[in-house]
Design an enzyme around this catalytic site. Structure first.
Site, PDB file in Angstrom:
ATOM      1  CG  HIS A  58      -1.987   0.999   1.207  1.00  0.00           C
ATOM      2  ND1 HIS A  58      -3.046   0.996   2.079  1.00  0.00           N
ATOM      3  CD2 HIS A  58      -2.164   2.093   0.421  1.00  0.00           C
ATOM      4  CE1 HIS A  58      -3.837   2.025   1.834  1.00  0.00           C
ATOM      5  NE2 HIS A  58      -3.304   2.716   0.835  1.00  0.00           N
ATOM      6  CG  HIS A  60      -0.670   6.355  -2.295  1.00  0.00           C
ATOM      7  ND1 HIS A  60      -1.730   6.075  -3.130  1.00  0.00           N
ATOM      8  CD2 HIS A  60      -1.040   5.929  -1.067  1.00  0.00           C
ATOM      9  CE1 HIS A  60      -2.705   5.511  -2.419  1.00  0.00           C
ATOM     10  NE2 HIS A  60      -2.315   5.401  -1.169  1.00  0.00           N
ATOM     11  CG  HIS A 214      -9.931   3.902   1.074  1.00  0.00           C
ATOM     12  ND1 HIS A 214      -8.817   4.696   1.144  1.00  0.00           N
ATOM     13  CD2 HIS A 214     -10.858   4.512   1.865  1.00  0.00           C
ATOM     14  CE1 HIS A 214      -9.051   5.728   1.930  1.00  0.00           C
ATOM     15  NE2 HIS A 214     -10.283   5.649   2.375  1.00  0.00           N
ATOM     16  CG  ASP A 337      -2.537   5.015   2.945  1.00  0.00           C
ATOM     17  OD1 ASP A 337      -2.222   5.216   1.759  1.00  0.00           O
ATOM     18  OD2 ASP A 337      -3.567   5.482   3.467  1.00  0.00           O
ATOM     19  CG  HIS A 341      -0.139  14.860   0.466  1.00  0.00           C
ATOM     20  ND1 HIS A 341      -0.736  14.792  -0.777  1.00  0.00           N
ATOM     21  CD2 HIS A 341      -0.752  13.921   1.232  1.00  0.00           C
ATOM     22  CE1 HIS A 341      -1.674  13.846  -0.749  1.00  0.00           C
ATOM     23  NE2 HIS A 341      -1.700  13.298   0.447  1.00  0.00           N
TER      24      HIS A 341
HETATM   25 ZN   LIG Z   1      -3.834   4.567   0.203  1.00  0.00          ZN
END
Ligand SMILES: [Zn+2]
Length: 482
Positions: A58, A60, A214, A337, A341
C-alpha cells in the site's frame, strides 16, 4: 565484499555469518557513506537479525503526474531505507493506472507517459527504470484501478490490462513487464461505488486477483467525529462509515467467493465484523497502518494536519482495539499507506489539506515501539506481519532464510560449525529479499534524513525502537546504514 559476522536468523536461534556483495548503485549512509573501504569490511553483527525483507502492499509514489510530491526514484529509495524489498504501487497516479491508453497529450501527467513512448500508465511504470535510465532499488508490483479513471462510474476493462497479470502471455512479455506485474485491483482513496460494485466483483472473479478496498462511504467531514472534531470546529466523519463498506463487501465476498482485502482498518466495530467473517471462513483479509496503532484523534491537537488522513485517526478506544486486533490475528499484515504531500499542501488547514502521511522510513520503529515494546506481539510476529504476510497478499513468497541456508551452505561442514551464507556465490538470486534489523536500536525519527521527497509525518522527533540497517535484494545490498 562486506561480511556480517554473528548475525541471528530471525525465527531461529541460529547465529551465522553472511557475505553480501554491495549493489553497484547501493545507497550507503552513516559512517561508511562516501568511503571506499566498504567493499572489504567485516562488520560485527552481534545482536542484529537477518529477516525476510519487508513488503508494503500500500504505497503511493505519485509518478506520473505529481512527481513534485514523490517520484519512482525517491519512493523506491524511501522503501529501501525502510527495510522494504517489495512494494505494491496504488493506482491513483495521474493519469490513473486503469489500463486505458493515454490519448489527450494535454491531460495532467500525460506528457510524462507519452514522452517516453508509452501509451498507458501500466506500461510506463513497468519500463520506468529502462526508459529513464535510473536504478530503482526495490521490486514493485502494480495495482490496477477498479474503475476507469478511478471515477467510480464504470469498471475497468479486463482486456485492457489482463496481459499485465503474472502468468498471462509471459512469453510475449519483456523482462520489465515480467518484473512488475499487476497483482491486485483497487480504487484506493475511495471505496468501490454502488454503481460499479457488481462489475468490479465480476472483474476480480474473472481475473482471480484480490480486490483491495478502501472502506469509507462518506463524502463529508475531515476528521474523526467526536470531542476533538467539535473542539476544532471541523466537520466529523462518523465511525460507522468504515463499517458500512466492510459489511457490504463481506456480504459480496460471501456471495462471490472473491478475496477482499480491507486497507487500513481503524475502528473496533470494523474489526468485530472482520473477526466474524474470518470465523465464518470467508476470503477476507485486512491490514492496518502504523498511525492507527500509535495515534488517536487527540494527535490532531498536537500535529494539526500532519495527523489528517483517511480513514481519520479514531478514538483512543479504537486505537487500543486496533493493537488488540493485531495481537489476536484479526489483522493479517501491516502496510504504511505511504502518502506523500508537500508541506504547503498540508498547511491548507483541516478542511482543504490533502489526506495522508508518509510512512516507509519509520514504520518498523513506530510499530516496534507500539506493538513489541507495548507487549502486544513478539519481534518475530512483527517481522512476519511486515514481510511474510504482505508478500503473500501480493502473490509472492518471502525469502525463507533457513531454507536458503540449507540450500546454499555446506552440508558436510563440521557439526555445530557456524554456517556461512555467501550471497555472492548464490546462482539463482532472483527471489531473494532480506533485511538486516537492529530490533533493539533506540533512535529518533528525523524526517529531514528521509529519502522520500515528502516530509508529511507526525512522527518527526519521536523516539522509537527497532531499525532496519540494510536491505538486500537479489543477493546484493541495495541500502546500508550499517
Ligand atoms: Zn492509500
Amino acid at each position: 565484499m562486506p561480511m556480517l559476522r554473528n548475525i541471528k536468523v530471525w525465527n531461529t536461534d541460529e547465529i551465522i555469518d553472511v557475505k553480501v556483495p554491495l549493489a553497484a548503485d547501493a545507497l550507503v549512509e552513516g559512517v561508511r557513506s562516501g568511503t571506499d573501504g566498504f567493499d572489504d569490511v567485516e562488520i560485527d553483527a552481534t545482536g542484529l537479525t537477518l529477516a525476510p525483507g519487508f513488503a508494503d502492499p500500500h504505497v503511493h509514489f505519485r509518478d506520473p503526474g505529481q512527481t513534485y510530491k514523490e517520484s519512482m526514484v525517491s519512493g523506491c529509495a524511501a522503501s529501501a531505507s525502510g527495510g522494504y524489498t517489495d512494494v505494491l504501487i496504488m493506482p491513483n497516479t495521474v493519469p490513473a493506472m486503469d489500463g486505458e491508453p493515454v490519448t489527450d497529450p494535454e491531460a495532467p501527467g500525460a506528457r510524462e507517459v507519452l514522452g517516453v513512448g508509452r501509451t498507458d500508465v501500466i506500461d510506463f511504470l513497468q519500463h520506468y527504470a529502462t526508459d529513464h535510465d535510473v536504478t530503482l532499488p526495490v521490486r514493485y508490483d502494480l495495482c490496477v484501478c477498479a474503475s476507469k479513471g478511478r471515477a467510480g462510474r464504470e469498471a475497468t476493462e479486463l482486456e485492457r490490462w489482463r496481459r499485465h497479470m503474472p502468468g498471462v502471455d509471459d512469453q510475449a512479455k519483456d523482462a520489465d513487464q515480467l518484473a512488475h506485474p499487476v497483482t491486485a485491483i483497487s480504487d484506493d482513496g475511495s471505496a468501490v461505488t454502488p454503481e460499479t460494485i457488481d462489475d468490479v466483483f465480476a472483474l476480480a472473479k474473472a481475473s482471480g486477483l484480490t480486490l483491495i478496498e478502501h472502506c469509507e462511504h462518506h463524502d463529508t467531514g475531515a476528521v474523526n467525529d467526536g470531542p476533538v472534531s467539535r473542539a476544532l470546529g471541523v466537520p466529523g466523519i462518523p465511525e460507522d462509515t468504515e463499517l458500512k463498506i466492510v459489511e457490504r463487501d463481506i456480504a459480496k465476498a460471501r456471495e462471490t467467493g472473491v478475496h477482499v482485502h480491507f486497507q487500513h482498518v481503524s475502528t473496533a466495530i470494523s474489526f468485530d465484523a472482520i473477526r466474524a467473517a474470518k470465523a465464518e471462513g470467508l476470503p477476507i483479509t485486512c491490514e492496518t497502518a502504523p498511525h492507527y496503532l500509535s495515534l488517536s484523534d487527540e494527535a490532531l491537537l498536537k500535529y494539526g494536519t500532519l495527523a489528517k488522513m483517511n480513514p481519520p485517526l479514531r478514538s483512543e478506544a479504537d486505537r487500543k482495539a486496533t493493537c488488540e486486533a493485531v495481537a489476536d490475528g484479526t489483522v493479517d499484515l501491516l502496510a504504511t499507506d505511504h502518502a506523500p504531500h508537500t508541506m504547503a499542501e498540508k498547511e491548507l488547514g483541516f478542511l482543504d489539506a490533502p489526506n495522508g502521511i508518509i510512512g516507509l522510513e519509520c514504520a518498523y520503529g513506530v510499530c516496534h515501539a507500539t506493538l513489541v515494546d507495548g507487549g502486544y506481539i513478539s519481534d518475530e510476529r512483527l517481522i512476519e506481519l511486515m514481510s511474510v504476510a504482505p508478500m503473500r497478499l501480493m502473490g509472492h513468497e518471502a525469502t525463507d532464510v533457513t531454507a536458503l541456508l540449507d540450500r546454499e551452505t555446506d552440508a558436510s561442514r563440521e557439526p555445530d560449525a557456524k554456517r556461512v551464507l555467501d550471497l555472492g556465490a548464490v546462482k539463482d538470486t532472483d527471489g531473494i529479499g532480506l533485511v538486516v534489523l537492529d530490533t533493539a536500536a533506540a533512535w529518533t525519527v528525523d524526517p529531514e534524513a528521509f529519502h522520500s521527497k515528502a516530509r508529511n509525518t507526525p512522527f518527526g522527533g519521536w523516539d522509537v525502537t527497532g531499525r532496519p540497517l540494510a536491505t538486500i535484494i537479489g543477493g546484493a545490498m541495495v541500502f546500508s546504514r550499517l
